[in-house]
Design a protein around this motif. Structure first.
Motif, PDB file in Angstrom:
ATOM      1  N   UNK A 151       0.836  -1.204   0.000  1.00  0.00           N
ATOM      2  CA  UNK A 151       0.000   0.000   0.000  1.00  0.00           C
ATOM      3  C   UNK A 151       0.879   1.266   0.000  1.00  0.00           C
ATOM      4  N   UNK A 152       1.929   1.156   0.862  1.00  0.00           N
ATOM      5  CA  UNK A 152       2.850   2.278   0.977  1.00  0.00           C
ATOM      6  C   UNK A 152       3.515   2.552  -0.371  1.00  0.00           C
ATOM      7  N   UNK A 153       3.905   1.405  -0.996  1.00  0.00           N
ATOM      8  CA  UNK A 153       4.549   1.534  -2.284  1.00  0.00           C
ATOM      9  C   UNK A 153       3.605   2.215  -3.274  1.00  0.00           C
ATOM     10  N   UNK A 154       2.324   1.738  -3.233  1.00  0.00           N
ATOM     11  CA  UNK A 154       1.321   2.308  -4.154  1.00  0.00           C
ATOM     12  C   UNK A 154       1.197   3.835  -3.922  1.00  0.00           C
ATOM     13  N   UNK A 155       1.018   4.125  -2.606  1.00  0.00           N
ATOM     14  CA  UNK A 155       0.890   5.544  -2.217  1.00  0.00           C
ATOM     15  C   UNK A 155       2.091   6.333  -2.743  1.00  0.00           C
ATOM     16  N   UNK A 156       3.247   5.712  -2.499  1.00  0.00           N
ATOM     17  CA  UNK A 156       4.487   6.355  -2.894  1.00  0.00           C
ATOM     18  C   UNK A 156       4.483   6.591  -4.408  1.00  0.00           C
ATOM     19  N   UNK A 157       4.045   5.539  -5.102  1.00  0.00           N
ATOM     20  CA  UNK A 157       4.009   5.626  -6.562  1.00  0.00           C
ATOM     21  C   UNK A 157       3.103   6.778  -6.983  1.00  0.00           C
ATOM     22  N   UNK A 158       1.910   6.768  -6.331  1.00  0.00           N
ATOM     23  CA  UNK A 158       0.940   7.830  -6.664  1.00  0.00           C
ATOM     24  C   UNK A 158       1.554   9.188  -6.411  1.00  0.00           C
ATOM     25  N   UNK A 159       2.132   9.264  -5.226  1.00  0.00           N
ATOM     26  CA  UNK A 159       2.746  10.529  -4.793  1.00  0.00           C
ATOM     27  C   UNK A 159       3.817  10.939  -5.819  1.00  0.00           C
ATOM     28  N   UNK A 160       4.625   9.914  -6.129  1.00  0.00           N
ATOM     29  CA  UNK A 160       5.724  10.176  -7.061  1.00  0.00           C
ATOM     30  C   UNK A 160       5.128  10.654  -8.398  1.00  0.00           C
ATOM     31  N   UNK A 161       4.058   9.945  -8.818  1.00  0.00           N
ATOM     32  CA  UNK A 161       3.434  10.292 -10.093  1.00  0.00           C
ATOM     33  C   UNK A 161       2.892  11.728 -10.033  1.00  0.00           C
ATOM     34  N   UNK A 162       2.244  12.021  -8.928  1.00  0.00           N
ATOM     35  CA  UNK A 162       1.687  13.339  -8.731  1.00  0.00           C
ATOM     36  C   UNK A 162       2.769  14.404  -8.825  1.00  0.00           C
ATOM     37  N   UNK A 163       3.872  14.037  -7.981  1.00  0.00           N
ATOM     38  CA  UNK A 163       4.986  14.990  -8.004  1.00  0.00           C
ATOM     39  C   UNK A 163       5.521  15.119  -9.404  1.00  0.00           C
ATOM     40  N   UNK A 164       5.628  14.028 -10.078  1.00  0.00           N
ATOM     41  CA  UNK A 164       6.182  14.019 -11.433  1.00  0.00           C
ATOM     42  C   UNK A 164       5.304  14.877 -12.342  1.00  0.00           C
ATOM     43  N   UNK A 165       3.968  14.707 -12.171  1.00  0.00           N
ATOM     44  CA  UNK A 165       3.035  15.457 -12.962  1.00  0.00           C
ATOM     45  C   UNK A 165       3.243  16.950 -12.743  1.00  0.00           C
ATOM     46  N   UNK A 166       3.336  17.260 -11.396  1.00  0.00           N
ATOM     47  CA  UNK A 166       3.516  18.681 -11.054  1.00  0.00           C
ATOM     48  C   UNK A 166       4.806  19.203 -11.671  1.00  0.00           C
ATOM     49  N   UNK A 167       5.846  18.384 -11.487  1.00  0.00           N
ATOM     50  CA  UNK A 167       7.124  18.797 -12.039  1.00  0.00           C
ATOM     51  C   UNK A 167       6.994  18.931 -13.551  1.00  0.00           C
ATOM     52  N   UNK A 168       6.344  17.914 -14.111  1.00  0.00           N
ATOM     53  CA  UNK A 168       6.196  17.908 -15.555  1.00  0.00           C
ATOM     54  C   UNK A 168       5.384  19.134 -16.024  1.00  0.00           C
ATOM     55  N   UNK A 169       4.293  19.427 -15.255  1.00  0.00           N
ATOM     56  CA  UNK A 169       3.440  20.569 -15.562  1.00  0.00           C
ATOM     57  C   UNK A 169       4.291  21.827 -15.596  1.00  0.00           C
ATOM     58  N   UNK A 170       5.056  21.982 -14.464  1.00  0.00           N
ATOM     59  CA  UNK A 170       5.875  23.175 -14.350  1.00  0.00           C
ATOM     60  C   UNK A 170       6.859  23.233 -15.487  1.00  0.00           C
ATOM     61  N   UNK A 171       7.420  22.069 -15.792  1.00  0.00           N
ATOM     62  CA  UNK A 171       8.393  22.011 -16.857  1.00  0.00           C
ATOM     63  C   UNK A 171       7.733  22.355 -18.180  1.00  0.00           C
ATOM     64  N   UNK A 172       6.529  21.790 -18.397  1.00  0.00           N
ATOM     65  CA  UNK A 172       5.822  21.986 -19.635  1.00  0.00           C
ATOM     66  C   UNK A 172       5.440  23.466 -19.773  1.00  0.00           C
TER      67      UNK A 172
END
Lengths: 169, 364
Positions: free
Chosen positions: A119-140
């Motif tokens: 579950x933690x891993x999933x959460x982490x993944x989600x979080x990571x994805x979210x962060x990635x999205x945000x980073x990606x958004x900012x980058x984009x």
């Protein structure tokens, strides 16, 4: 000789007296005396016999008591032994159950741990994805500040989409 | 064994009697020489006192009498009962005879103390049924016996099942002894029927023997040493034995297991034996008791025999005499029991022979 000639008078009186003596003694003395003596002897003999019987009975009872006691002792031993066995069995069983329980609990704990981990891993993944999205958004956002770049990107994206559609078709 | 003990007792008496005679004769021989000097003196003494005849004195003491001599010239007169055809029954006191000096109702006493006709020409037989000294002594003994035994019987009835008490303790061992050692062992399983007779015979003889040893009034009579008394006892035994005899007893007498030719000798012997057995019983008791009385009186007479020679000698002999008499009295106590026992035992054996159940394979 006079000494050895029985006198008629004395013979007569002796006959009378002795007959009477015999009769009276027989009826009033010898019969009751002899019978009561016999009775007493029989009583004594009977009492002795009874005493011997009682003694034998007592001995038998004693023996019985002793055998009963021995039996009881053996029974007690048996019971104690059985109790010990039962105790050991119970203790053993309890130990086994406890062990099994422990094992099961450990397993469950392990499962939980792994589940939690996942579950933690999933959460982490989600979080990571979210962060990635945000980073990606900012980058984009940063990337797409000029039009050229936006157009280039749309073009690449569209081409990519095309490729994907053809691949899926 | 019974024969042996009887012979033993007789033998013992005879031995003692011989000893006495020996002593008496040796003493006489020794003093015969001494008394020469005193002969005159002794002669004078004899004059002043009544002359003593020990033989006569002893015989008077052991035979029956019509009065009971107490001491000196004192005696109890006893009733004289005589029956004759001519005069019928006459009852009077023996004091009428005045010790044989007087005659009464045509009777007088002879020197043997028998009632005879005063007129010696009369031959009518006299049946003398007087209560003599022996009859009275026997009555007293029988009363004593009845008193003892009836009171014992009463205590037995009262204390049934309990231990004997008082005089029963004295009598019971005798009764048990007679029952177990005499009746049971001699007669066998049928002994109970004869117990009353055996006990009565034993105690009658025993009590009379003991009473005879008492030197003064209720005792001193020579009852069991009188042939008439022992004859009746033997007669009772004879009747009992022959009336209870079974077929084996009679077969043993009239048809014993011997060749027929021998019957001519055996049968008379057996018949003689039937009569002889009680006859010997009669004589044995009579002889033993009379002999005892004679010996004791003989010892006492020694004092007076020597006293007649010289007064000092009489005194000197008296302690010895008393010692011997004492010894003899103890022996007579034993004999009193022994003769009663022997008589009873032999009676039981004769009865046992008569009621024995099996065939006589062996001859004896």
């Amino acid at each position: 000789m006079e000494l050895v000639t029985p006198a008629i008078g004395l013979v007569f009186w002796m006959l009378v007296t002795f007959s009477l003596l015999l009769f009276i003694l027989k009826k009033f003395a010898w019969k009751p005396i002899l019978s009561s003596m016999k009775e007493r002897e029989e009583t004594i003999e009977k009492s002795l016999q009874e005493a011997a019987n009682a003694r034998a009975e007592m001995q038998k009872l004693n023996q019985q008591n002793e055998s009963l006691l021995a039996e009881a002792r053996a029974e007690r031993e048996n019971i104690l032994k059985e109790a010990r066995e039962i105790k050991e069995m119970i203790v053993g069983e309890a130990k086994k159950t406890a062990e099994e329980e422990a094992k099961r609990m450990i397993e469950r704990a392990n499962e939980e741990i792994s589940r939690q981990k996942n579950a933690a891993m999933d959460d982490l993944k989600k979080e990571v994805a979210h962060f990635s999205m945000q980073i990606a958004q900012k980058l984009v956002e940063k990337e797409l500040e000029n039009n050229d770049a936006q157009k280039a990107l749309i073009a690449t994206q569209l081409s990519q989409l095309d490729k994907q559609q053809t691949a899926s078709a | 064994m019974p024969y042996f003990s009887a012979l033993f007792s007789i033998g013992r008496l005879q031995k003692n009697f011989l000893l006495v005679l020996f002593y008496a004769f040796s003493a006489l021989a020794v003093h015969a020489s001494d008394s020469h000097g005193e002969a005159k003196n002794a002669h004078e003494d004899a004059h002043s006192e009544q002359k003593m005849d020990p033989g006569k004195m002893i015989l008077e003491h052991i035979s029956d009498a019509h009065d009971w001599h107490l001491w000196g010239h004192t005696s109890i007169p006893l009733p004289v009962i005589v029956y004759t055809k001519s005069q019928g029954l006459s009852v009077f006191s023996s004091s009428h005879f005045n010790h044989g000096h007087d005659a009464y109702l045509g009777f007088r006493l002879n020197e043997k103390n028998q009632v005879i006709w005063e007129n010696e020409a009369i031959t009518d037989p006299i049946y003398d049924l007087s209560i003599t000294k022996n009859v009275l002594a026997m009555f007293l003994a029988v009363f004593l016996l009845l008193f003892i035994m009836l009171s014992i019987a009463k205590t037995y009835a009262k204390r049934s099942g309990k231990a004997p008490k008082g005089i029963a303790n004295l009598i019971e061992p005798l009764i048990i002894f007679l029952r177990d050692e005499v009746a049971k062992s001699s007669i066998g399983p049928k002994y109970e029927r004869f117990m009353p007779l055996l006990l009565s015979i034993f105690f009658f003889i025993f009590v009379n023997n003991l009473m005879g040893l008492i030197p003064i009034f209720p005792g001193g009579a020579n009852v069991t040493g009188n042939i008439a008394v022992t004859m009746v006892l033997a007669l009772v035994v004879f009747i009992t034995v022959n009336f209870s005899g079974n077929k084996y007893y009679w077969k043993h007498i009239f048809a014993p297991d011997v060749p027929k030719a021998m019957y001519i000798i055996i049968v008379p012997i057996e018949i003689l034996g039937v009569i002889l057995k009680p006859f010997v019983l009669m004589l044995r008791l009579f002889a033993n008791i009379t002999a005892g009385h004679i010996i004791i009186l003989g010892f006492f007479s020694l004092i007076f025999i020597f006293g007649a020679m010289s007064t000092g000698l009489g005194y000197a002999v008296s302690p010895l005499s008393v010692a011997f008499t004492l010894f003899m009295s103890f022996l007579e106590l034993l004999v009193a029991f022994l003769q009663a026992f022997v008589f009873t035992l032999l009676t039981a054996i004769y009865i046992g022979m008569a009621v024995e159940e099996h065939h006589h394979a062996e001859h004896h």
